[in-house]
Design a protein around this motif. Structure first.
Motif, PDB file in Angstrom:
ATOM      1  N   ARG A   1       8.453  14.967  -1.258  1.00  0.00           N
ATOM      2  CA  ARG A   1       8.496  13.675  -1.956  1.00  0.00           C
ATOM      3  C   ARG A   1       8.306  13.884  -3.460  1.00  0.00           C
ATOM      4  NH1 ARG A   1       7.633   8.868   0.460  1.00  0.00           N
ATOM      5  NH2 ARG A   1       8.063   8.213  -1.690  1.00  0.00           N
TER       6      ARG A   1
ATOM      7  N   GLU B   1      10.381   2.268  -2.123  1.00  0.00           N
ATOM      8  CA  GLU B   1      10.586   1.600  -0.837  1.00  0.00           C
ATOM      9  C   GLU B   1      10.700   0.113  -1.079  1.00  0.00           C
ATOM     10  OE1 GLU B   1       8.303   2.587   2.723  1.00  0.00           O
ATOM     11  OE2 GLU B   1       9.195   0.883   3.795  1.00  0.00           O
TER      12      GLU B   1
ATOM     13  N   SER C   1       0.819  -1.217   0.000  1.00  0.00           N
ATOM     14  CA  SER C   1       0.000   0.000   0.000  1.00  0.00           C
ATOM     15  C   SER C   1       0.852   1.266   0.000  1.00  0.00           C
ATOM     16  CB  SER C   1      -0.884   0.030   1.247  1.00  0.00           C
ATOM     17  OG  SER C   1      -1.672  -1.127   1.296  1.00  0.00           O
ATOM     18  N   SER C   2       0.239   2.368  -0.414  1.00  0.00           N
ATOM     19  CA  SER C   2       0.942   3.663  -0.413  1.00  0.00           C
ATOM     20  C   SER C   2      -0.055   4.787  -0.610  1.00  0.00           C
ATOM     21  CB  SER C   2       1.955   3.698  -1.561  1.00  0.00           C
ATOM     22  OG  SER C   2       2.422   5.009  -1.776  1.00  0.00           O
ATOM     23  N   LEU C   3       0.232   5.924   0.001  1.00  0.00           N
ATOM     24  CA  LEU C   3      -0.491   7.157  -0.300  1.00  0.00           C
ATOM     25  C   LEU C   3       0.485   8.159  -0.915  1.00  0.00           C
ATOM     26  CD1 LEU C   3      -3.187   8.971   1.740  1.00  0.00           C
ATOM     27  CD2 LEU C   3      -1.293  10.267   0.851  1.00  0.00           C
ATOM     28  N   ARG C   4       1.508   8.547  -0.121  1.00  0.00           N
ATOM     29  CA  ARG C   4       2.453   9.568  -0.553  1.00  0.00           C
ATOM     30  C   ARG C   4       3.273   9.149  -1.768  1.00  0.00           C
ATOM     31  NH1 ARG C   4       0.910  10.353   4.261  1.00  0.00           N
ATOM     32  NH2 ARG C   4       1.036   8.099   4.284  1.00  0.00           N
ATOM     33  N   THR C   5       3.847   7.953  -1.713  1.00  0.00           N
ATOM     34  CA  THR C   5       4.746   7.532  -2.785  1.00  0.00           C
ATOM     35  C   THR C   5       3.995   7.455  -4.106  1.00  0.00           C
ATOM     36  OG1 THR C   5       6.006   6.308  -1.150  1.00  0.00           O
ATOM     37  CG2 THR C   5       6.354   5.715  -3.464  1.00  0.00           C
TER      38      THR C   5
ATOM     39  N   GLN D   1      12.249   8.724   0.153  1.00  0.00           N
ATOM     40  CA  GLN D   1      11.869   9.363   1.415  1.00  0.00           C
ATOM     41  C   GLN D   1      13.074  10.066   2.035  1.00  0.00           C
ATOM     42  OE1 GLN D   1       8.692   9.542   2.956  1.00  0.00           O
ATOM     43  NE2 GLN D   1       9.839  11.072   4.100  1.00  0.00           N
TER      44      GLN D   1
ATOM     45  N   LEU E   1       5.478   9.632   7.725  1.00  0.00           N
ATOM     46  CA  LEU E   1       4.051   9.329   7.552  1.00  0.00           C
ATOM     47  C   LEU E   1       3.884   8.047   6.712  1.00  0.00           C
ATOM     48  CD1 LEU E   1       2.526  12.879   6.869  1.00  0.00           C
ATOM     49  CD2 LEU E   1       2.904  11.753   9.082  1.00  0.00           C
ATOM     50  N   PRO E   2       2.846   7.257   6.923  1.00  0.00           N
ATOM     51  CA  PRO E   2       1.765   7.483   7.886  1.00  0.00           C
ATOM     52  C   PRO E   2       2.253   7.276   9.316  1.00  0.00           C
ATOM     53  CG  PRO E   2       1.549   5.295   6.908  1.00  0.00           C
ATOM     54  CD  PRO E   2       2.686   5.968   6.197  1.00  0.00           C
TER      55      PRO E   2
ATOM     56  N   ARG F   1       7.671  -0.797  -5.474  1.00  0.00           N
ATOM     57  CA  ARG F   1       7.529  -0.832  -4.011  1.00  0.00           C
ATOM     58  C   ARG F   1       7.379  -2.282  -3.590  1.00  0.00           C
ATOM     59  NH1 ARG F   1       4.425   2.591   0.570  1.00  0.00           N
ATOM     60  NH2 ARG F   1       6.268   3.826   0.119  1.00  0.00           N
TER      61      ARG F   1
HETATM   62  N1   CP Z   1       6.217   7.890   3.478  1.00  0.00           N
HETATM   63  C1   CP Z   1       5.672   7.053   2.558  1.00  0.00           C
HETATM   64  O1   CP Z   1       6.371   6.381   1.807  1.00  0.00           O
HETATM   65  O2   CP Z   1       4.318   7.074   2.520  1.00  0.00           O
HETATM   66  P1   CP Z   1       3.401   6.013   1.751  1.00  0.00           P
HETATM   67  O3   CP Z   1       3.675   4.663   2.396  1.00  0.00           O
HETATM   68  O4   CP Z   1       1.999   6.491   1.954  1.00  0.00           O
HETATM   69  O5   CP Z   1       3.807   5.991   0.313  1.00  0.00           O
END
Ligand code: CP
Length: 317
Positions: free
Chosen positions: A302, A142, A46-50, A150, A275-276, A110
């Motif tokens: 980012r 990641e 899962s991811s939001l920012r990336t 990050q 974050l998160p 990821r």
């Molecule tokens: N910091 C970061 O990588 O956030 P996500 O896991 O939401 O992508």
């Protein structure tokens, strides 16, 4: 740049930060680079920012973007060679990777540590197979042991906010109910060690990171002592690295939560987290909402770290 997996792929950090600040000021100046080029972003987790920041960075550069969530809609992938595939995984990564490579110019991956085998995690088995078999430049969004986009964003954020040449940066472990990978703290340590900052790591006994990432950092087991005089506090949870506890939660001691009382020990430090974040486990509400919290500027950067990496990859295609 061919691949971006760790700090060693970015070259001199002062040049990378200068380029980041230039890109930040002129983020649509390089739109021509990505014309008719396609980024494929592959998520095993899962991811939001990336997801959003990397996609935005690619759009800034004029690229087309394809996003694949492997666990939602794709065939379930077998990753082990030699397995008799009579189970629930109809496709092997070794065919899937070159097929994905056919449809794009650059691949972002990821793939977190799975905690099934420390050796597989620390050999970065999944992302290394993409590097080997995709015939495309690959960057980490990641991986099992590092999160370089990050860390690059964290470095940009520190450079934007530091008021002394050699700030004291304290990375502190903080409690969390689940077992989290060591990728973020490993990577942050690797990038901080590549600067001339005063870098300190603090955590309870049992949470020692891989010495290859700790490098020249000072390790202090007393969090209060570590925080004294800090200019930046970088909070993160991670699970145990050392055997036989690899991937285990050894403590959820909330005396390690970053609170206003803890921040009062510092040199009016900025608070950072990738974050998160779990509020009132890792950090108290008042600290994360306070005027010294940098969590949103970090997340905003980012987009910039991803754009510098994609820009360099496009320039070298
Ligand atoms: N910091 C970061 O990588 O956030 P996500 O896991 O939401 O992508």
């Amino acid at each position: 740049m061919r691949n971006f997996i760790s700090v060693s792929d970015i070259g001199p950090l002062d040049r990378a930060v200068a380029e980041a600040l230039e890109v930040k000021a002129n983020r649509f100046a390089y739109k021509h680079l990505g014309e008719n080029r396609t980024l494929m972003m592959i998520f095993f987790n899962s991811s939001l920012r990336t997801r959003l920041s990397t996609q935005k960075a690619a759009l800034n550069l004029g690229m087309n973007v394809i996003v694949l969530d492997v666990n939602q809609g794709a065939w379930k992938l077998e990753t082990e060679r030699g397995v008799i595939m009579d189970g629930d995984k109809p496709e092997h990564l070794l065919e899937a990777i070159p097929v994905m490579g056919c449809y794009c110019d650059i691949i972002g991956v990821r793939s977190f540590a799975r905690f099934e085998s420390k050796e597989d995690d620390y050999q970065e088995k999944v992302i290394n197979q993409f590097i080997r078999y995709s015939e495309r430049p690959v960057f980490s969004m990641e991986a099992a042991t590092r999160h370089p986009l990050q860390s690059f964003a964290d470095l940009i954020t520190i450079e934007e906010h530091k008021t002394v040449d050699r700030p004291k940066i304290v990375m502190t472990w903080a409690p969390h109910p689940k077992a989290l990978p060591q990728a973020v703290p490993n990577s942050f340590a690797e990038w901080m060690n590549a600067t001339d900052y005063d870098f300190v790591i603090t955590h309870p006994r049992g949470y020692e990171l891989d010495p290859r990432f700790v490098g020249n950092a000072r390790v202090e087991y007393d969090q209060d002592k570590a925080l004294a005089g800090a200019d930046f506090v970088y909070a993160k949870n991670w699970s145990a690295f050392a055997d036989p506890d690899y991937g285990k939660v050894l403590s959820t001691d909330r005396s390690w939560t970053v609170t206003a009382e803890k921040m009062a020990l510092t040199n009016n430090a900025f608070f950072m987290h990738c974050l998160p974040v779990r509020r009132n486990m890792i950090v108290s509400d008042d600290v994360i909402e306070g005027p010294r919290s940098l969590v949103i500027p970090e997340a905003a950067n980012r987009e910039i770290s991803a754009q510098v990496v994609l820009k360099r990859m496009l320039e070298d295609l």
